[in-house]
Design a protein around this motif. Sequence first.
Motif: not given
Length: 630
Positions: A502-527
């Motif tokens: 849904x779009x009612x709480x889209x802002x908080x849902x989208x911003x939570x999902x995007x935290x996968x990006x730095x998490x992936x970078x930390x594991x794959x690039x950093x480590x």
Amino acid sequence: MEDLIGGLKRLWCNRWLVLVAAIWVQSCAGIGYVFGSLSPIIKTSLNYNQKQINTLGVAKDIGDSVGLLAGTLGEVLPTWGLLLVGALQNLVGYGWLGLIVLHKAPTLPFWMICGLLCIGTNGETYFNTVSLVSCVKTFPRSRGPIVGILKGFAGLSGAIFAQIYAAIYAPDQAAFIFMVAVGPSMVSIGMMFILRPVGGQKERGNPNISDSYTDFNFNFIYGLCMLLAAYMLGVMLVRDLFDVKKTISIIFLIGMLILLVLPVVLPLLSIYSSSSYTSPRYISAAQEPLLEGQKSCSINGGDIEKKSISTKVDEMLLSEVEDEKPKEVDLLPEEERIKRLALINSRLVLAAAQGAVRVKRRRKGPHRGEDFTLMQALIKADFWLMFFALLCGAGSGLTVIDNLGQMSQSLGYHNSHIFVSMISIWNFLGRVGGGFLSEIVARDHAYPRPVTMAVAQLIMAIGHFLFAMAWPGSMYTGSLLVGLGYGAHWSIIPATASELFGVKNFGVLYNFITMANPAGSLVFSGFIAGTLYDLEAEKQHKIHLPDMTSISGGAFIGDTDPLKCVGAECFFLTYMIMAGVCIVAVMFSLILVYRTRNVYRNIYGRKDDRQSMTVGVEETSGSDISSTNR
């Protein structure tokens, strides 16, 4: 005079004006992409070492990706309030940093400099949230193209800033920081009251709005995106091959600004067309759940009034309804589907009263396609499938972006910046193209949008394999494939999240999902990438230079110079692992496709096909309940 006033009122309520405002805001929203241009002057002016600069980069990534606060505030603040908060954060963070770099303000401790950079970059999460939420609500049936276009311009903003700097401020690098502080803040404040959800204008299926009109506008923007990408790539190549004078740089800048302003012709032309506005009464029942809580513009009097148009399934339906209903029910229009479910439910209640069946209350909570809160989404498998698909797919792509300079140097390329510029352009085209193709799959074929993400991840796996092999020309081809695939994630994931949750709480849902990006970078690039590179560099220098000193974790020659790895083996294992990670991401995406087939049929299924099933479903629903009673 009355015609002029009426035209201005129609322009104010025009959804294409909202999209143009979002494009301009997003063109300044990729603040995190310019850190590579800011870091040299910060390092020189504040006398930082490379380790401290890398730490500043981590602070920037945290501010760039952690947008939960912006998403949460989006539920209580109006869109202009969010833009104002983002503008203030950007201005304070980068403005203060600029004063410190110019020694106009006292130097702060290092951890406070990290905080300033994090706060300033975090301002872009407010710009992203407002742009995406406003346009997804305004164009609920064209989410793929909308998200692809907006995220594409965000990805291109780094190149836009570079063009402005080269034409006006070069070679004063300190002025670049103030441009980043003031520019995005001015644009967002200027669009503060224009960029907001606009309702009352149905996109497709309205007898007063032809589909060709909407398609023409989107095709115009797509063509403009392609032209802008080609123009920027051409300018980059000219700057790389020739010594460009200041006058030529200004001409290049004027050409770029003209292309950025051109989209405004769409709302200006549409105010003279009767098809630019339609009354809210034309909104169909199938669209109602997608537009809940959206504002509707009223031309009479020019007022903006809130209109809640939603139809919800009764939360007291029995759990046995899901077992008893025919599969075709989910393919019906929303209003008809609710009637069928209510009919089945009432018959089950009657059967339970007669002792024919034992029933229990169904668990409360929304179904796929309805509005979820963050806590409701966190217990859904579909949400975590999206999260880990993004973590594996986008995380592996970010590993390439972060290590592109060292990769090119290890393979003997001296001008690594050409690959950085190229992958930025492919990233932009991937975002725009991913939204376009995923919309064809979802809207025209009623098939789950994540299947296009699986294709993008497969393309990235091929690109990673080419990087690992290090064949002649594979750097160019690998940059193309990984850039396209990485960019496609950022148009497909937001659109999929809005469709499933849904779009009612889209802002908080989208911003939570995007935290996968730095998490992936930390594991794959950093480590992974960093550790394997240092191990290979240490191995090479132990073989060829046994008298050199090696230090774990950094591997240094003597006391000052860091070890460098040379050859294809430096990143061979890293990118073979990244190729395997992308295959895992493909599996996550395909599982999500399988689980969401009925949702997309219900949202995008052809109206004629769904209505043709109505009679058959009505007959089968009665016979199923009869058999249950027996």
